[in-house]
Design an enzyme around this catalytic site. Structure first.
Site: not given
Length: 257
Positions: A141, A154
């Site tokens: 990501s 995350y």
């Protein structure tokens, strides 16, 4: 035919929807036999059937990537009838919150899927890939390399997936194993729609527009755009590429200043 994956066996985790489904169907359309690892059996079956409808080969598996024994047994079973040529670690979960809003239970849950799950699948696949080479592609990501507000757990997990990619790429060069990762910005998936609906009822259109504009290019990415990049990186056309992160972010990392 460029990007032809004929006689290749691919494993895609979390391929029941969103980016994972787009990757699985794209690899299937380029002649790979796609093995779908999913917690949701119905979604796994749906993806496999979609691939089969256009003449591709697919097999759905109920699999919890956090369970190493389960993953090892599945890889062993698949290896009895084919090589393990491609592994795409796409399964992942999100968590919203700063450090203070991240409980130890939240941290453990994200760690189990986004870090341990990636480890488990690579750990199971590497011994087979050492025999004949292969490609590993991890879904990371933009949060693995830039600060995103309220994404403590995350970001931690995706940063780990990024550095695992570098480590595996270096350690297994001599075996003909390539390992790269894709780092998307916001991609329009069912998860995004669900997030907006649950958190901003009555303001869905406004929030969708706001989130879209966080990418300098002015929109969210599409799962198919990520899948097309994955197809290239898994193909022989990308045989000179390893140990590399590929942002697909509408200019987020470099232009958001």
């Amino acid at each position: 035919m460029k990007f032809n994956l004929k006689n290749k066996t691919a494993i895609v985790t979390g391929a029941g929807s969103g980016i994972g489904k787009a990757i699985a169907t794209t690899l299937g359309s380029h002649n790979a036999h796609v093995h779908i690892f999913e917690l949701n059996e119905e979604l796994a079956t749906n993806t496999a059937q979609e691939i089969e409808r256009f003449g591709g080969k697919a097999t759905a598996h109920l699999c919890d990537v956090t369970n190493q024994k389960e993953v090892l047994e599945l890889l062993e079973s698949i290896s009895k009838t084919s090589t393990i040529d491609i592994l795409i670690n796409n399964a992942g979960i999100a968590h919203i919150g700063s450090l203070e809003k991240t409980s130890v239970e939240d941290l453990d849950r994200v760690y189990a899927v986004n870090i341990k799950g990636v480890y488990n699948c690579m750990y199971a696949a590497i011994p087979f890939m050492k025999k004949s080479g292969g490609v590993i592609l991890n879904m990371t990501s933009i949060a693995s390399s830039v600060g995103i507000a309220d994404r403590f757990a995350y970001s931690m997990s995706k940063g780990a997936a990024l550095t695992m990619t570098y480590s595996v790429a270096k350690d297994y060069l001599e075996y003909g194993i390539r390992c790269n990762c894709i780092s998307p910005a916001r991609i329009h998936t069912p998860f995004v729609d669900g997030f907006i609906k649950n958190n901003y009822p009555g303001e869905e259109a406004e929030m969708f527009d706001k989130l879209s504009k966080t990418q300098p290019i002015g929109r969210m990415g599409k799962p198919q755009e990520v899948a097309d990049l994955a197809l290239y990186l898994c193909s022989d056309e990308a045989s000179f590429i390893t140990g590399t992160e590929f942002p697909i972010d509408g200019g987020f990392i470099k232009l958001n200043n």
